[in-house]
Write an enzyme that holds these catalytic residues in place. Structure first.
Site, PDB file in Angstrom:
ATOM      1  N   ARG A  37      36.406  17.519  -7.373  1.00 49.82           N
ATOM      2  CA  ARG A  37      35.539  18.610  -7.842  1.00 49.82           C
ATOM      3  C   ARG A  37      35.446  19.696  -6.764  1.00 49.82           C
ATOM      4  NH1 ARG A  37      30.332  15.124  -9.133  1.00 49.82           N
ATOM      5  NH2 ARG A  37      30.888  14.442  -7.032  1.00 49.82           N
TER       6      ARG A  37
ATOM      7  N   HIS B 166      29.994  10.378   0.651  1.00 51.67           N
ATOM      8  CA  HIS B 166      29.740   9.968  -0.742  1.00 51.67           C
ATOM      9  C   HIS B 166      29.522   8.470  -0.800  1.00 51.67           C
ATOM     10  CE1 HIS B 166      30.226   9.557  -5.091  1.00 51.67           C
ATOM     11  NE2 HIS B 166      29.852  10.821  -5.121  1.00 51.67           N
TER      12      HIS B 166
ATOM     13  N   ASP C  21      29.260  19.274  -3.726  1.00 51.08           N
ATOM     14  CA  ASP C  21      28.239  20.237  -3.301  1.00 51.08           C
ATOM     15  C   ASP C  21      28.684  21.114  -2.140  1.00 51.08           C
ATOM     16  OD1 ASP C  21      26.397  19.309  -5.189  1.00 51.08           O
ATOM     17  OD2 ASP C  21      25.843  17.647  -3.895  1.00 51.08           O
TER      18      ASP C  21
ATOM     19  N   SER D 135      21.078  10.258 -11.057  1.00 51.00           N
ATOM     20  CA  SER D 135      20.643  10.934 -12.294  1.00 51.00           C
ATOM     21  C   SER D 135      21.126  10.183 -13.535  1.00 51.00           C
ATOM     22  CB  SER D 135      21.107  12.392 -12.319  1.00 51.00           C
ATOM     23  OG  SER D 135      22.484  12.493 -12.060  1.00 51.00           O
TER      24      SER D 135
ATOM     25  N   HIS E  51      21.112  13.679  -3.403  1.00 48.55           N
ATOM     26  CA  HIS E  51      21.863  13.781  -4.671  1.00 48.55           C
ATOM     27  C   HIS E  51      22.073  15.269  -4.966  1.00 48.55           C
ATOM     28  CE1 HIS E  51      23.493  12.619  -8.451  1.00 48.55           C
ATOM     29  NE2 HIS E  51      22.390  12.365  -9.140  1.00 48.55           N
TER      30      HIS E  51
HETATM   31  C1  COA Z   1      26.119  11.039   0.072  1.00 42.06           C
HETATM   32  C2  COA Z   1      25.449  10.068   1.052  1.00 42.06           C
HETATM   33  C3  COA Z   1      23.967   9.968   0.701  1.00 42.06           C
HETATM   34  C4  COA Z   1      26.105   8.696   0.933  1.00 42.06           C
HETATM   35  O1  COA Z   1      25.364   7.811   1.707  1.00 42.06           O
HETATM   36  P1  COA Z   1      25.914   6.380   2.146  1.00 42.06           P
HETATM   37  O2  COA Z   1      26.661   5.759   1.023  1.00 42.06           O
HETATM   38  O3  COA Z   1      24.773   5.642   2.737  1.00 42.06           O
HETATM   39  O4  COA Z   1      26.984   6.792   3.259  1.00 42.06           O
HETATM   40  P2  COA Z   1      27.593   5.889   4.407  1.00 42.06           P
HETATM   41  O5  COA Z   1      27.572   4.443   4.054  1.00 42.06           O
HETATM   42  O6  COA Z   1      28.900   6.501   4.767  1.00 42.06           O
HETATM   43  O7  COA Z   1      26.548   6.125   5.593  1.00 42.06           O
HETATM   44  C5  COA Z   1      26.677   5.454   6.821  1.00 42.06           C
HETATM   45  C6  COA Z   1      25.982   6.248   7.893  1.00 42.06           C
HETATM   46  O8  COA Z   1      26.586   7.555   8.016  1.00 42.06           O
HETATM   47  C7  COA Z   1      25.614   8.561   7.875  1.00 42.06           C
HETATM   48  N1  COA Z   1      26.172   9.696   7.125  1.00 42.06           N
HETATM   49  C8  COA Z   1      26.722   9.656   5.881  1.00 42.06           C
HETATM   50  N2  COA Z   1      27.066  10.910   5.509  1.00 42.06           N
HETATM   51  C9  COA Z   1      26.736  11.726   6.535  1.00 42.06           C
HETATM   52  C10 COA Z   1      26.824  13.119   6.723  1.00 42.06           C
HETATM   53  N3  COA Z   1      27.289  13.942   5.784  1.00 42.06           N
HETATM   54  N4  COA Z   1      26.386  13.641   7.887  1.00 42.06           N
HETATM   55  C11 COA Z   1      25.890  12.825   8.848  1.00 42.06           C
HETATM   56  N5  COA Z   1      25.747  11.505   8.722  1.00 42.06           N
HETATM   57  C12 COA Z   1      26.169  10.966   7.569  1.00 42.06           C
HETATM   58  C13 COA Z   1      24.526   7.900   7.047  1.00 42.06           C
HETATM   59  O9  COA Z   1      23.290   8.627   7.190  1.00 42.06           O
HETATM   60  C14 COA Z   1      24.492   6.501   7.639  1.00 42.06           C
HETATM   61  O10 COA Z   1      23.856   6.580   8.887  1.00 42.06           O
HETATM   62  P3  COA Z   1      22.869   5.396   9.406  1.00 42.06           P
HETATM   63  O11 COA Z   1      23.710   4.149   9.331  1.00 42.06           O
HETATM   64  O12 COA Z   1      22.519   5.824  10.772  1.00 42.06           O
HETATM   65  O13 COA Z   1      21.716   5.396   8.437  1.00 42.06           O
HETATM   66  C15 COA Z   1      25.615  10.576   2.512  1.00 42.06           C
HETATM   67  O14 COA Z   1      26.985  10.692   2.783  1.00 42.06           O
HETATM   68  C16 COA Z   1      24.906  11.879   2.786  1.00 42.06           C
HETATM   69  O15 COA Z   1      23.704  11.879   3.102  1.00 42.06           O
HETATM   70  N6  COA Z   1      25.625  13.058   2.666  1.00 42.06           N
HETATM   71  C17 COA Z   1      25.020  14.339   2.845  1.00 42.06           C
HETATM   72  C18 COA Z   1      24.241  14.726   1.613  1.00 42.06           C
HETATM   73  C19 COA Z   1      25.147  15.048   0.442  1.00 42.06           C
HETATM   74  O16 COA Z   1      26.118  15.768   0.578  1.00 42.06           O
HETATM   75  N7  COA Z   1      24.812  14.550  -0.755  1.00 42.06           N
HETATM   76  C20 COA Z   1      25.533  14.823  -1.973  1.00 42.06           C
HETATM   77  C21 COA Z   1      26.238  13.625  -2.468  1.00 42.06           C
HETATM   78  S1  COA Z   1      27.260  14.010  -3.863  1.00 42.06           S
END
Ligand code: COA
Length: 441
Positions: free
Chosen positions: A327, A318, A373, A241, A271
């Site tokens: 937070r 994250h 969140d 954002s 997000h």
């Molecule tokens: C926030 C987020 C998008 C960060 O993504 P990222 O930087 O790519 O995270 P990572 O590098 O740790 O991801 C590595 C792997 O772990 C997985 N992973 C990360 N968070 C996960 C979670 N909460 N549950 C399950 N799997 C998860 C990813 O999907 C990725 O899998 P892949 O290699 O098979 O595609 C991710 O943690 C997520 O999707 N979280 C859940 C949604 C969420 O809470 N979003 C709000 C963010 S403030």
């Protein structure tokens, strides 16, 4: 407004002059290296933006102008009888760079009260959408309808000296922030409360008035809104954002266009939409297990089921943080103070114990800890706000404070059009084979 605007300009001029000196002397210094993986994987860890309002440390979490969330809770001015910071104070801090006095905060409250008028055509535009439209879509459409009020757009068309861009962006940003609670509350009451709208209360602070217009009069809910609006406001510049708002602003789109663009990004499930996903996921778990307070063993089983279905555990992980999000902790403290026996809140805490070891065990997740969140929905449900599709709108109203303060800085510092270089995969292969260069104009 004059005083705050003058102080902001003075600060921004100081920084702008310093940037000139720094670039003259050090402009060619390398700030980092970029690997091929980073290019393919979301540009993680590439330092490519300047954002003044806040800075994120992977271990420690967010600092707003150097202050952590607990420090802000201590140092920023409160509502009478309250203990949570007024978001007006955080906005002042992000904009001007110094802690505000009580007078500064009250001044901002009254400026935003004065500027909060929303023209009728905005409500008519919202009404033109089916009620079933997602609240974030209604929110973005309403912001676009408000764009008719942009001073920047009018003055730019009439011919504006580029030295004066910042001032009109500043005015637009103030107007927009002032109007957002009214717009968001209108969407809430329209969608969930039979269109029975509540007029603003001119005696309340920005967040307190927002709570009032949504129909929540309990003082504790107003306190929650003050905390919520403060902690969701900013998370440095690279998140979707903030980056989107900044990027669109670099094309000299006015603050309404920029903010609407940023909100489209916030509406994504990775997000801002994650906060609705969290509570939805917990509600589904409770229904599935037929209990309001699942045991830790039951939670573990449910988490494993979620992962087996190829889904993420919402609220965990994250892109930058590597520890529990402060937070999350601030909201947990609020829960302990105001509702320690609430089964939904207790479930959030039990999930906090159960999930990290499971995610850690997968061996691929960089951060198994909860983000902002993971907690917010349970606190809102406690006070009766169960309409989880609306939660991202609350996040959006708060996020305006950070991204619009940043946009004022972007224009005051005269940042240019943003235009990184992209490559094709075929070009990458040629480069790897030594047959072509990759970085060129
Ligand atoms: C926030 C987020 C998008 C960060 O993504 P990222 O930087 O790519 O995270 P990572 O590098 O740790 O991801 C590595 C792997 O772990 C997985 N992973 C990360 N968070 C996960 C979670 N909460 N549950 C399950 N799997 C998860 C990813 O999907 C990725 O899998 P892949 O290699 O098979 O595609 C991710 O943690 C997520 O999707 N979280 C859940 C949604 C969420 O809470 N979003 C709000 C963010 S403030």
């Amino acid at each position: 407004m004059g005083v705050i605007k003058d102080r902001f300009k003075l600060k921004a001029d100081e920084v702008a002059n310093n940037i000139k000196d720094v670039l003259k002397e050090h402009g060619n210094r390398k700030i980092g290296e970029v690997t091929l993986s980073q290019v393919y994987q979301g540009m993680r860890g590439i330092t490519g933006l300047v954002t003044e309002t806040s800075l994120l440390d992977a271990q420690e979490g967010i600092r707003f102008r150097g202050y952590t969330i607990p420090e802000l809770q201590q140092k920023l001015c409160k509502a009478p009888g309250g203990s949570e910071p007024l978001p007006e104070g955080l906005f002042y801090l992000m904009l001007v760079g110094d802690l505000p006095s009580e007078d500064d905060v009250h001044h901002l409250t009254s400026v935003w009260q004065r500027r909060s008028h929303v023209p009728n055509h905005v409500f008519a535009t919202i009404e033109a959408l089916p009620k079933s439209t997602h609240p974030m879509t209604q929110f973005v459409v309403a912001i676009m309808a408000l764009q008719t009020e942009s001073q920047f757009s009018k003055k730019y068309s009439a011919g504006l000296n580029k030295k004066d861009y910042w001032e009109v962006v500043f005015d637009d940003s103030m107007d927009l922030i002032a109007r957002l609670p009214r717009v968001a509350a209108y969407i809430y009451r329209r969608k969930y409360k039979n269109g029975e709208h509540i007029q603003p209360n001119g005696l309340l602070d920005w967040a307190g008035n927002f709570a009032h217009m949504m129909g929540f009069e309990e003082e504790d809910f107003k306190e929650l809104m003050r905390l919520y609006m403060t902690i969701h406001a900013d998370h440095e510049g690279g998140n979707v954002s903030a980056h989107t708002t900044h990027l669109v602003g670099s094309a000299l789109s006015d603050p309404y266009l920029c903010f609407a663009a940023g909100m489209n990004g916030l509406a994504g499930p990775l997000h801002g939409l994650a906060n609705q996903e969290v509570i939805k996921w917990i509600f589904e778990m409770r229904e599935d297990l037929k209990t309001d307070l699942p045991t830790k063993e039951q939670i573990v089983e449910y988490v494993e089921k979620t992962l087996k279905e190829g889904k993420v555990v919402p609220g965990y992980g994250h892109a930058v943080l590597r520890k529990t999000d402060p937070r999350f902790t601030a909201q947990m403290e609020f829960g302990k103070k105001h509702m320690p026996d609430d089964p939904l809140v207790q479930t959030v805490w039990n999930i906090y114990e159960a999930v990290p070891p499971i995610l850690q065990g997968l061996g691929k997740i960089k951060n198994p800890w909860p983000n902002v969140d993971a907690h917010s929905g349970a606190l809102l449900v406690h006070y009766g706000m169960e309409e989880y599709e609306f939660y991202t709108v609350l996040f959006g109203v708060s996020r305006a404070l950070g991204v619009l303060a940043s946009l004022c800085w972007d224009r005051a510092l005269g940042f240019p059009l943003e235009r990184p270089k992209s490559v094709t995969h075929a070009q990458v292969k040629l480069w790897l084979e030594g047959k072509d260069e990759i970085w060129g104009d």
